[in-house]
Scaffold this motif. Sequence first.
Motif, PDB file in Angstrom:
ATOM      1  N   PHE A  39     -57.483 -22.775  25.650  1.00 42.83           N
ATOM      2  CA  PHE A  39     -57.785 -22.043  26.435  1.00 42.83           C
ATOM      3  C   PHE A  39     -57.304 -21.762  27.402  1.00 42.83           C
ATOM      4  O   PHE A  39     -56.226 -22.364  27.565  1.00 42.83           O
ATOM      5  CB  PHE A  39     -59.607 -21.661  27.090  1.00 42.83           C
ATOM      6  N   GLU A  43     -52.479 -16.995  24.013  1.00 37.46           N
ATOM      7  CA  GLU A  43     -52.125 -15.521  23.264  1.00 37.46           C
ATOM      8  C   GLU A  43     -54.026 -15.433  22.598  1.00 37.46           C
ATOM      9  O   GLU A  43     -54.651 -13.693  22.714  1.00 37.46           O
ATOM     10  CB  GLU A  43     -51.496 -15.420  22.254  1.00 37.46           C
ATOM     11  N   GLU A  44     -54.895 -16.325  22.102  1.00 39.63           N
ATOM     12  CA  GLU A  44     -55.754 -16.263  21.198  1.00 39.63           C
ATOM     13  C   GLU A  44     -56.519 -18.122  21.763  1.00 39.63           C
ATOM     14  O   GLU A  44     -56.175 -18.992  21.343  1.00 39.63           O
ATOM     15  CB  GLU A  44     -55.898 -15.752  20.608  1.00 39.63           C
ATOM     16  N   PRO A  45     -57.801 -17.913  22.604  1.00 37.82           N
ATOM     17  CA  PRO A  45     -58.591 -19.107  22.554  1.00 37.82           C
ATOM     18  C   PRO A  45     -59.004 -20.045  20.762  1.00 37.82           C
ATOM     19  O   PRO A  45     -58.951 -19.182  20.617  1.00 37.82           O
ATOM     20  CB  PRO A  45     -60.065 -19.241  23.503  1.00 37.82           C
ATOM     21  N   VAL A  46     -58.366 -21.454  21.239  1.00 38.22           N
ATOM     22  CA  VAL A  46     -59.223 -21.783  19.179  1.00 38.22           C
ATOM     23  C   VAL A  46     -59.895 -22.737  20.541  1.00 38.22           C
ATOM     24  O   VAL A  46     -60.316 -23.769  21.312  1.00 38.22           O
ATOM     25  CB  VAL A  46     -57.464 -22.788  19.771  1.00 38.22           C
ATOM     26  N   ARG A  93     -48.658 -18.539  26.106  1.00 37.32           N
ATOM     27  CA  ARG A  93     -48.555 -17.480  26.959  1.00 37.32           C
ATOM     28  C   ARG A  93     -46.617 -18.270  27.181  1.00 37.32           C
ATOM     29  O   ARG A  93     -47.070 -19.297  27.915  1.00 37.32           O
ATOM     30  CB  ARG A  93     -48.692 -17.148  27.225  1.00 37.32           C
TER      31      ARG A  93
END
Length: 191
Positions: A39, A43-46, A93
């Motif tokens: 996190f 771009e997107e949490p995993v 990012r």
Amino acid sequence: MSSSVPRVPPGQRVTEKWPVLHYGSVPSPDLSQWDFRVFGLVEEPVRWTYEEFMALPRVRVERDIHCVTGWSKLDMDFEGVPFREVMKHVRPRPEGRFVMVHAEQGFTTNLPLEDLLAEDVIFAHRAGGRDLTPEHGWPLRLVVPHLYFWKSAKWVRGLEFREKDEPGFWEQNGYHMRGDPWQSQRLSTSL
């Protein structure tokens, strides 16, 4: 045939044992509730469950490890998921150049992303052909062999991408921000 490249950094002594050092108690995670999260500046949490994380491709690495307390253990054999494999599922990012590693019981350690991208950095679940013991970080520990071993957090649970290099637990308590054993980076220069 002897190599001209030294294997033991200055101020270290070789041990045959793998000493157990940590702060606090040894956690007993419930694998049915265990997860690994990525996190922060991504771009997107995993998120992976234990089964999902253990299904990722794994490798075996043999490396020397060095503890800030002065011991070195040669030819340690670790098995686990490469950091680079995890990064195949993460889109940091551009400003996310540092990582705070989060572990059980609120423990953290900081690392530049560049250090984590080294070929031999893994999330280990085995050492010496056996599952890690709880004292050595089971079910998962980070292994960053080119830095002092406090950077190889035990009981790791996630990665937080950050813009700035901020101190983790040991770094807040006087340890060096990077911890290169070949430079004897044991303590903070600000002390």
